[in-house]
Design an enzyme around this catalytic site. Structure first.
Site, PDB file in Angstrom:
ATOM      1  N   ASP A 288      45.852  40.929  28.910  1.00 32.24           N
ATOM      2  CA  ASP A 288      46.231  40.126  30.066  1.00 32.24           C
ATOM      3  C   ASP A 288      47.399  39.234  29.643  1.00 32.24           C
ATOM      4  OD1 ASP A 288      46.410  39.010  32.550  1.00 32.24           O
ATOM      5  OD2 ASP A 288      44.269  38.732  32.804  1.00 32.24           O
TER       6      ASP A 288
HETATM    7  C1  NOJ Z   1      47.026  37.571  34.991  1.00 37.05           C
HETATM    8  C2  NOJ Z   1      45.899  38.194  35.724  1.00 37.05           C
HETATM    9  O1  NOJ Z   1      44.667  37.798  35.163  1.00 37.05           O
HETATM   10  C3  NOJ Z   1      45.943  39.707  35.799  1.00 37.05           C
HETATM   11  O2  NOJ Z   1      44.956  40.127  36.709  1.00 37.05           O
HETATM   12  C4  NOJ Z   1      47.299  40.180  36.197  1.00 37.05           C
HETATM   13  O3  NOJ Z   1      47.318  41.574  36.303  1.00 37.05           O
HETATM   14  C5  NOJ Z   1      48.298  39.676  35.171  1.00 37.05           C
HETATM   15  N1  NOJ Z   1      48.302  38.218  35.150  1.00 37.05           N
HETATM   16  C6  NOJ Z   1      49.712  40.192  35.423  1.00 37.05           C
HETATM   17  O4  NOJ Z   1      50.277  39.576  36.504  1.00 37.05           O
END
Ligand code: NOJ
Length: 722
Positions: A288
Site C-alpha cells: 500500500d
Molecule cells: C491507499 C489505499 O489504502 C489503497 O486502497 C489505495 O489503493 C492506495 N492508497 C493507492 O491510491
C-alpha cells in the site's frame, strides 16, 4: 487457461543489472510541483487543519504541475506508475520505457478504479445491497473498458475487507459485514475486471486488497491495529481473499495494519506461508502507499533500509510510493543481507504480470481516439442506472406512503439534493460532476411540481404549499472512504433539526439518505414516514432515486451491513456469538443498561412495495451438501424481486459458533400472487469450521436452517447432519 511465460521471464531477468531489477520494483506516482514550498501532503494537512483555506489550497493547486520523474524512468529506475488515468500521458511515458531504456521493458500502470472510471456506479457498499453477482461483474466490466481505454492496466480493487464496524470510513469500499457476501462480491469483480484473457486490450488486472483483515481495525479507526484469534481470522476474514485468489486475481495489496503485532507489509507468515505457500498465489504483491517506510512508525523497523529488508524478505514485490526499495535494496543485496535470488522472485512477479497483460507485444494498449470513444457510452449509463436502482434499500414505508403520486406537490430540502459532485461518493477519481444527475435535476426532468430549499429556509411556506416533504440528508462524500472514520455516526445536528421542523408541519416526511456507511438513526426512524437508503449511487443517482420514489422501480435492495440503534453498540453485526448469557430481559445477561441489544435495521433487511411469504421449507441431501428448498410467494399487488437468504446455526459444536451464518442467497422475480420454489445450496465445505488447533472439521449433529427475507425474519427447520 493461463499461459506460461516462465522461460521468457527468466531470459529477460538474466539480462538485467541489479539496478534494473530494483527499478522494476519501484512504483511511483506523479509528484506535484508548484508555487508552494511544502510537500503536497503537507499542503493537504494545512488545509485540513485550517492553516490555509480551501480557496487558497485550490489556488495553489491551480499553479501545480506534475513531475513524472522522466529521468528516473529513462535510467530504468521505474517499473510502474500509480495514478495516471489518461491515454496521452500513459503512452508518452510508455514510449520512454520501451524506446529509451536499455531493455525496453514496458511500464505497468495502476489506478484506483473502485466503482467505475468515468461512468461512476454506486459505491461498493451500496452495490453489494443488490446481492446480484451478475450485476457486480457487469459494472466491473464497464469500469475495465473505460479505464483500459485511458491507459490503465491494473486497478487497486476489489476491496474484500470484511467490515463489521460502521465507524470505519472504508466500510463504503467493500461488500459489508458478511464473509460469504464479500467472497462472492470479490470473485464477481475479479471476473469483471480481468475478463477471460488478461492480454485483451479491455482486460484490467485486479489487485485484491487489503490483505488481511484491514476492516477489523480496533474501534473502527482507520489504519489501527488488528488483534484477533486465529479462528476468527480464518473463518471470518480470510475466506474472501482466498476466494478471489482461486478465481485467478493477478495482484494483491497487503494492508496497512498489523495483525497480532506484525504489520502485513512485512508479515512473511501472511505473504509467504499463507498466500504463496498454502494458497499457491503466483501473482504480484504491491505494497500500500508508503507502507514500507511506515514500518518505522509501526515500531518494527529501525529505518527505511531495515523496513526494505524485512519487506522483501517477507515477499513484498513492489514498493508503492515510499522509495524504500530504490534507495536501499542495492546495498542490502550487495552486502549479502538480502540474497539476489529473493530479489529475483520479486522481479519475476512483476515481469509475469506484464507478460500476461501482453505488454511486451503491445505496450500501447490504447490511444486517445479509443479513449474518447469509450467513455460514458449510453449503454454504460443504462448499466449505471440499473445498478443504482438495485442498490437502493427501502428502510421504512409507513402506511404505504411510497410510491408517490406523480401529481403530488413536493417540497424538497437539503444541500445534497442538488449537489452533482456529491453523487459519486468516495473514490471516484475519474469522475466529472457534470456527468451526474442530482435529485433536483431529475425532478425537473420528470416535470414534477416541486419547490426546493437547500437549508430549510422558507420551510413553512414551502411546506404549506406541498403535499409531501422530502429531506435529502446524510453524509458528504468526504465523510466516508479512506481516513474518514467517525466516532459519532448519528445524523448531523442540522439534518436532524431539518427533519424535526419538517415533521412539525404535520405533512408526511420522506427521508432520502445519501451516505457511505450505516448510520445510527433512531430519531429519524421515529420522525420520518418513509426512509430510503440511497447511499452514494454514482452518476445516475437522481434518476434511480426518483424511479424508486415514484414506483417505476419496485425497490429490492437489502442491507449488507447492520444499522445499529446507537453508536455505542458498534461493532454491531449479525453473526455474533451467543455468550453463556444471551441478551434478554433479566439483569445478568449480555446487554446494555441504556441501549437495546438489537439493531435498528438488521442485516439482510429491506422493504418492497409488495410483500412476500415463505413456506414449506425442506431439505435434500447429496454427497456435495444440502439443498434447501423453500416456496416464496408474492402476497402483494405488485411485481417485485426478492432476495432469498439462507442462514444456519450450529447449536452444539466443538467451538462456540455464531448465532447465524449466511450460507446461500438468490434473487427471484415474482408477479403478484405468484409462488416459486427456490433451491439454495449449502456445500459440505460450507459446513466446516476450525477446531482449536486450526484444523478444518465438519459439523455433525443438528443444524438449524433459517430462510427468509432478512436475518431476523425467517422460517426455521432443523436438519440432522452426520
Ligand atoms: C491507499 C489505499 O489504502 C489503497 O486502497 C489505495 O489503493 C492506495 N492508497 C493507492 O491510491
Amino acid at each position: 487457461m493461463k499461459k506460461n511465460y516462465e522461460k521468457q521471464i527468466k531470459e529477460l531477468r538474466e539480462k538485467m543489472t541489479l539496478e534494473e531489477k530494483i527499478g522494476q520494483l519501484q512504483q511511483c506516482g506523479p509528484s506535484l510541483v508548484g508555487a508552494f514550498e511544502v510537500s503536497f501532503e503537507e499542503l493537504l494537512n494545512m488545509m485540513f487543519d485550517g492553516r490555509i483555506s480551501q480557496e487558497e489550497f485550490e489556488r495553489l493547486m491551480g499553479t501545480a504541475e506534475q513531475d513524472f520523474h522522466e529521468e528516473d524512468l529513462r535510467a530504468g529506475r521505474i517499473g510502474s506508475y500509480n495514478g495516471i488515468g489518461d491515454a496521452g500521458t500513459a503512452n508518452r511515458l510508455q514510449k520512454i520505457a520501451v524506446e529509451e531504456t536499455r531493455l525496453g521493458i514496458p511500464l505497468l500502470f495502476g489506478y484506483d478504479v473502485i466503482h467505475g472510471f468515468r461512468t461512476v456506479t454506486p459505491i461498493p457498499l451500496a452495490e453489494s445491497c443488490a446481492w446480484e453477482p451478475g450485476l457486480w461483474e457487469k459494472t466491473a466490466r464497464i469500469a475495465a473498458k473505460e479505464a483500459t481505454a485511458a491507459g490503465v492496466h491494473m486497478t487497486f480493487a476489489p476491496m474484500v475487507d470484511v467490515a463489521k464496524d460502521a465507524r470505519w470510513g472504508r466500510v463504503s469500499e467493500g461488500a459489508g459485514e458478511d464473509v460469504l457476501l464479500n467472497s462472492v462480491y470479490g470473485v464477481s469483480k475479479v471476473k469483471g475486471f480481468q475478463g477471460d484473457d488478461l492480454s485483451k486490450e479491455d482486460a484490467m488486472a485486479a489487485c485484491l486488497k487489503h490483505f488481511a483483515a484491514y476492516g477489523a481495525g480496533e474501534a473502527g479507526r482507520d489504519y489501527n491495529r488488528v488483534d484477533m484469534s486465529m479462528q476468527r481470522l480464518w473463518e471470518e476474514y480470510l475466506p474472501p481473499y482466498k476466494a478471489c485468489i482461486d478465481a485467478g486475481v493477478r495482484a494483491i495489496m497487503p494492508a496497512f495494519n498489523d495483525i497480532n503485532g506484525i504489520p502485513c507489509t512485512v508479515n512473511s507468515w501472511l505473504l509467504r506461508d499463507i498466500l504463496r505457500g498454502k494458497w499457491g498465489f503466483d501473482g504480484l504483491v504491491v505494497s500500500d502507499s508508503n507502507a514500507i517506510a511506515e514500518c518505522v512508525n509501526h515500531g518494527i523497523a529501525e529505518d527505511k533500509r531495515d523496513a526494505s529488508r524485512q519487506a522483501i524478505l517477507a515477499g513484498m514485490d513492489m514498493d508503492m510510493s515510499s522509495n524504500s526499495y530504490i534507495e536501499c535494496l542495492k546495498e542490502l543485496v550487495e552486502n549479502g543481507e538480502v540474497e539476489e535470488s529473493v530479489l529475483d522472485e520479486a522481479v519475476d512477479d512483476v515481469l509475469r504480470i506484464k507478460f500476461e497483460l501482453g505488454l511486451f507485444d503491445r505496450p500501447y494498449r490504447t490511444n486517445e481516439e479509443r479513449e474518447q470513444q469509450t467513455m460514458l457510452k449510453e449503454e454504460y449509463r443504462a448499466i449505471a442506472l440499473e445498478a443504482a436502482e438495485k442498490s437502493i434499500v427501502l428502510l421504512k414505508n409507513e402506511e404505504n406512503l411510497l410510491p408517490l403520486k406523480s401529481d403530488a406537490k413536493v417540497g424538497i430540502f437539503g444541500a445534497l439534493a442538488a449537489d452533482k459532485g456529491q453523487m459519486t461518493g468516495a473514490w471516484a477519481i475519474g469522475a466529472n460532476p457534470d456527468d451526474c444527475v442530482s435529485i433536483v435535476e431529475a425532478l425537473k426532468a420528470r416535470g414534477i411540481s416541486y419547490q426546493y430549499s437547500t437549508d430549510g429556509s422558507n420551510l413553512l411556506e414551502i411546506a404549506s404549499e406541498s403535499d409531501i416533504l422530502v429531506a435529502v440528508i446524510g453524509e458528504r462524500k468526504e465523510e466516508s472512504g479512506e481516513a474518514a472514520s467517525r466516532a459519532d455516526i448519528t445524523l448531523h445536528s442540522e439534518d436532524l433539526a431539518l427533519v424535526r421542523n419538517l415533521q412539525a408541519t404535520s405533512k408526511p416526511v420522506v427521508a432520502v439518505l445519501l451516505n457511505g456507511r450505516p448510520l445510527a438513526i433512531p430519531e429519524l426512524d421515529q420522525m420520518a414516514s418513509a426512509i430510503i437508503e440511497a447511499w452514494h449511487l454514482g452518476i445516475e443517482a437522481g434518476n434511480a432515486i426518483l424511479n424508486v420514489l415514484y414506483g417505476d422501480v419496485n425497490p429490492s435492495g437489502k442491507l449488507t451491513t447492520t444499522f445499529p440503534a446507537t453508536v455505542g453498540q458498534c461493532p454491531m453485526y449479525y453473526a455474533h456469538m451467543n455468550t453463556g448469557r444471551p441478551g434478554g430481559k433479566s439483569k445478568f445477561t449480555s446487554k446494555y443498561l441504556d441501549a437495546p441489544v438489537d439493531p435498528l435495521y438488521p442485516f439482510g433487511y429491506g422493504l418492497s412495495y409488495t410483500t412476500y411469504a415463505y413456506e414449506d421449507l425442506k431439505f435434500e441431501k447429496d454427497e456435495d451438501g444440502v439443498h434447501v428448498i423453500v416456496t416464496v410467494r408474492n402476497t402483494g399487488e405488485r411485481a417485485g424481486e426478492e432476495i432469498v437468504q439462507c442462514y444456519t446455526q450450529m447449536p452444539y459444536a466443538k467451538r462456540v459458533r455464531p448465532v447465524r451464518e449466511l450460507k446461500s442467497f438468490t434473487k427471484i422475480a415474482l408477479e403478484p400472487g405468484e409462488a416459486k420454489q427456490v433451491e439454495l445450496k449449502i456445500t459440505n465445505d460450507n459446513l466446516e469450521y476450525y477446531d482449536w488447533e486450526m484444523n478444518r472439521i465438519p459439523y455433525e449433529g443438528k443444524l438449524k436452517v433459517y430462510v427468509g427475507g432478512n436475518v431476523q425474519d425467517t422460517i426455521v427447520e432443523e436438519l440432522a447432519l452426520s
